[in-house]
Scaffold this motif. Sequence first.
Motif, PDB file in Angstrom:
ATOM      1  N   ASP A 101       0.935 -10.023   0.752  1.00  0.00           N
ATOM      2  CA  ASP A 101      -1.056  -9.740   0.208  1.00  0.00           C
ATOM      3  C   ASP A 101      -0.918  -8.399   0.937  1.00  0.00           C
ATOM      4  OD1 ASP A 101      -3.009 -11.727   1.456  1.00  0.00           O
ATOM      5  OD2 ASP A 101      -2.958 -10.682   3.216  1.00  0.00           O
ATOM      6  N   ALA A 102       0.071  -7.967   1.591  1.00  0.00           N
ATOM      7  CA  ALA A 102      -0.388  -6.367   2.239  1.00  0.00           C
ATOM      8  C   ALA A 102      -1.006  -5.461   1.346  1.00  0.00           C
ATOM      9  CB  ALA A 102       0.357  -6.183   3.347  1.00  0.00           C
ATOM     10  N   LEU A 103       0.035  -5.674   0.306  1.00  0.00           N
ATOM     11  CA  LEU A 103      -0.041  -4.867  -1.629  1.00  0.00           C
ATOM     12  C   LEU A 103      -1.084  -5.482  -2.076  1.00  0.00           C
ATOM     13  CD1 LEU A 103       3.725  -4.731  -2.535  1.00  0.00           C
ATOM     14  CD2 LEU A 103       2.177  -2.556  -0.929  1.00  0.00           C
ATOM     15  N   SER A 104      -1.041  -6.724  -2.354  1.00  0.00           N
ATOM     16  CA  SER A 104      -2.519  -6.920  -2.767  1.00  0.00           C
ATOM     17  C   SER A 104      -4.129  -6.893  -2.192  1.00  0.00           C
ATOM     18  CB  SER A 104      -2.171  -8.577  -3.548  1.00  0.00           C
ATOM     19  OG  SER A 104      -2.740  -9.293  -2.499  1.00  0.00           O
ATOM     20  N   SER A 105      -3.771  -6.655  -1.504  1.00  0.00           N
ATOM     21  CA  SER A 105      -5.713  -6.087  -0.201  1.00  0.00           C
ATOM     22  C   SER A 105      -5.645  -4.613  -0.454  1.00  0.00           C
ATOM     23  CB  SER A 105      -4.717  -7.335   0.546  1.00  0.00           C
ATOM     24  OG  SER A 105      -4.798  -8.296   0.419  1.00  0.00           O
ATOM     25  N   ARG A 106      -6.788  -4.584   0.008  1.00  0.00           N
ATOM     26  CA  ARG A 106      -7.175  -2.973   0.122  1.00  0.00           C
ATOM     27  C   ARG A 106      -7.083  -2.906   2.239  1.00  0.00           C
ATOM     28  NH1 ARG A 106     -12.096  -0.841   2.594  1.00  0.00           N
ATOM     29  NH2 ARG A 106     -12.196  -2.636   3.424  1.00  0.00           N
ATOM     30  N   ARG A 107      -6.823  -1.604   1.284  1.00  0.00           N
ATOM     31  CA  ARG A 107      -6.658  -1.070   3.248  1.00  0.00           C
ATOM     32  C   ARG A 107      -7.474  -0.203   3.212  1.00  0.00           C
ATOM     33  NH1 ARG A 107      -5.355  -5.068   4.351  1.00  0.00           N
ATOM     34  NH2 ARG A 107      -3.533  -6.419   4.260  1.00  0.00           N
ATOM     35  N   VAL A 108      -7.449   0.581   4.594  1.00  0.00           N
ATOM     36  CA  VAL A 108      -8.017   1.654   4.859  1.00  0.00           C
ATOM     37  C   VAL A 108      -7.903   3.558   4.704  1.00  0.00           C
ATOM     38  CG1 VAL A 108      -7.090   2.088   7.042  1.00  0.00           C
ATOM     39  CG2 VAL A 108      -9.778   3.178   6.251  1.00  0.00           C
ATOM     40  N   TYR A 109      -6.541   3.138   4.008  1.00  0.00           N
ATOM     41  CA  TYR A 109      -5.740   4.652   3.587  1.00  0.00           C
ATOM     42  C   TYR A 109      -5.007   4.122   2.343  1.00  0.00           C
ATOM     43  CZ  TYR A 109      -1.875   1.298   4.882  1.00  0.00           C
ATOM     44  OH  TYR A 109      -1.103  -0.121   5.126  1.00  0.00           O
TER      45      TYR A 109
END
Length: 373
Positions: free
Chosen positions: A312-320
């Motif tokens: 989920d972390a890799l497939s989702s947008r993050r601020v950085y």
Amino acid sequence: MTTSHPLEQAVILVVDDVPENLTVLSTLLAPRYRVRVATSGARALDLATTGTPPDLVLLDVMMPGLDGYEVCARLKADARTRDVPVIFLTAKSDVEDEARGLDAGAVDYITKPISPPIVLARVRTHLALKASADFLRDKSAYLETEVARRARELTAIQDVTIHVLASLAETRDSDTGHHIRRTQHYVRALALRLRSRPRFAAYLTDRAIDMLFRSAPLHDIGKVGIPDRILLKPGRLTPDEFAIMKTHTTLGYQAIDRAETLLGIEVGFLSTAKEIALSHQEKWDGSGYPQGLAGEAIPISARLMALADVYDALSSRRVYRGAWTPEQVLAEIVSGSGTAFDPEVVEAFLEIRSEFAAIAETYADPDHHGLPA
């Protein structure tokens, strides 16, 4: 003013093909009970199963057509009358005849010619026993219903509490969106896929999978204790900052453990939540944190969450950074088999990639459209 005893409101069904016998029994019982009569087995079954069943049946054995044994067997086979006590009245007094009657489901066996005091005593005894059994049965049914209702209420309260706490952690990180829901369903999908495999079958029972699903949202609860300057930093963390970020695992474990201690009892979903919160950053090769666990030493619950969390972390947008492509995410997870992840968990993921994509689509963030299978 006199008050009648509750047993005196009982309905007795008397079955005999000889009218004189019916007259004798009706005369004996009518002053104390409400009496209904039937001159055949077929009529007895009709009366017993139409409307309110009788409280007791006095049943002759030797009758044309359906004999008493067959009538009794049919009464006991019918859910409406199976709890109605049956007393056989018969001139047959052999032990074999009595045994056959009791095997058919009768509670007692009175031989003819009848003794009025014995008939009255036996009837009263079995009516009292039936009243006690009915009370206990009704009480048990009420308690079962009440326990089920309370259990549903407790489960609902627990689920709401979990999501409130988990949402509290995620409100501090605006990029996580529906991360709670997605990881929760990813973990359950993996568990359902792995439950038939020998290494996982003993652990992944229906109850354990339910606990996993309900506990998963608390995996990052420890982030409540991470300073905003670190949690919300748009760039790469420094080694010192990363050391602080890693403490979210122990902070989460300690918070849940304190809650369980305050309750004074071990709670299934909280025990699972502690495992997940503490160990979901452990890696299969021992290079993870906070304890550096490796292989089978890592709880199964944490192994499933580890893959779900990374996916989920890799497939989702993050601020950085932006979201990775499906191909990049797949390659990263496959390359982590045997190092970051339990190889068998990775195998299960590869078998249900389309389910992961469907979950991502169902619980997509406003600017996130899921991953294609």
